[in-house]
Design a protein around this motif. Structure first.
Motif, mmCIF file in Angstrom:
data_model
loop_
_atom_site.group_PDB
_atom_site.id
_atom_site.type_symbol
_atom_site.label_atom_id
_atom_site.label_comp_id
_atom_site.label_asym_id
_atom_site.label_seq_id
_atom_site.Cartn_x
_atom_site.Cartn_y
_atom_site.Cartn_z
ATOM 1 N N ARG A 85 8.780 -5.292 1.840
ATOM 2 C CA ARG A 85 7.498 -5.708 1.272
ATOM 3 C C ARG A 85 7.606 -7.094 0.659
ATOM 4 N N ASP A 88 2.522 -10.051 -2.921
ATOM 5 C CA ASP A 88 1.191 -10.625 -2.734
ATOM 6 C C ASP A 88 0.821 -10.882 -1.273
ATOM 7 N N LEU A 108 -3.440 5.192 2.082
ATOM 8 C CA LEU A 108 -3.730 4.014 1.257
ATOM 9 C C LEU A 108 -3.304 4.243 -0.193
ATOM 10 N N GLY A 109 -3.478 5.472 -0.682
ATOM 11 C CA GLY A 109 -2.996 5.800 -2.027
ATOM 12 C C GLY A 109 -1.485 5.688 -2.119
ATOM 13 N N GLU A 110 -0.785 6.176 -1.101
ATOM 14 C CA GLU A 110 0.679 6.086 -1.080
ATOM 15 C C GLU A 110 1.125 4.623 -1.048
ATOM 16 N N LEU A 111 0.422 3.806 -0.263
ATOM 17 C CA LEU A 111 0.781 2.389 -0.177
ATOM 18 C C LEU A 111 0.527 1.666 -1.501
ATOM 19 N N THR A 112 -0.521 2.037 -2.206
ATOM 20 C CA THR A 112 -0.805 1.434 -3.510
ATOM 21 C C THR A 112 0.306 1.777 -4.500
ATOM 22 N N GLU A 113 0.755 3.026 -4.486
ATOM 23 C CA GLU A 113 1.857 3.431 -5.364
ATOM 24 C C GLU A 113 3.139 2.687 -5.017
ATOM 25 N N PHE A 116 1.691 -2.052 -2.499
ATOM 26 C CA PHE A 116 0.820 -2.805 -1.592
ATOM 27 C C PHE A 116 -0.599 -2.787 -2.162
ATOM 28 N N PHE A 117 -1.053 -3.948 -2.626
ATOM 29 C CA PHE A 117 -2.364 -4.027 -3.248
ATOM 30 C C PHE A 117 -3.389 -4.716 -2.358
ATOM 31 N N ARG A 118 -2.930 -5.411 -1.313
ATOM 32 C CA ARG A 118 -3.825 -6.055 -0.361
ATOM 33 C C ARG A 118 -3.561 -5.454 1.020
ATOM 34 N N VAL A 119 -4.570 -4.814 1.586
ATOM 35 C CA VAL A 119 -4.428 -4.142 2.881
ATOM 36 C C VAL A 119 -5.553 -4.601 3.800
#
Length: 125
Positions: A85, A88, A108-113, A116-119
């Motif tokens: 990762r 930013d 998307l929830g798993e990626l935020t945790e 990853f804040f920009r998808v």
């Protein structure tokens, strides 16, 4: 007795041509963008918006919700994605059109945790 040897015709020098071909080969190798193969075929949903994504990190998701990244699938793919990762940098997601929205929302929830804040979700244009 005077014996004359026949004169040889001068050969054309091909060294400049070899140099040009070699330089062209180097140019095309340096400018070519080699993309890794996709782990599986994905049918993208369609959209009317015509923007190009800026991210180069792409997560593939098949119709069953199986993630794929750089030739790996499942949990190893997610671990490698999190390990590589970039701060930013947006994450590009190529999800199959048949993927359930609830599964995508959970991912998307798993990626935020994972940070990853920009998808960016890829769609067919």
């Amino acid at each position: 007795m005077n014996i004359r040897r026949p004169r040889r015709q001068p050969r054309e020098n091909i060294v400049p041509m070899i140099n040009v071909v070699f330089l062209l080969l180097i140019f095309f190798l340096m400018t070519a963008q080699i993309a890794p193969p996709e782990p599986f075929a994905v049918e993208l949903p369609s959209s009317d918006a015509g923007t190009d994504p800026a991210s180069q990190t792409t997560l593939h998701i098949d119709a069953t919700g199986l993630p794929g990244f750089q030739g790996l699938t499942g949990a190893p793919a997610m671990e490698l994605l999190i390990e590589l990762r970039e701060k930013d940098a947006p994450l590009r997601i190529r999800a199959d059109a048949r993927l359930e929205a609830a599964r995508l929302a959970a991912l998307l929830g798993e990626l935020t945790e994972a940070g990853f804040f920009r998808v960016e979700i890829m769609v067919a244009g």
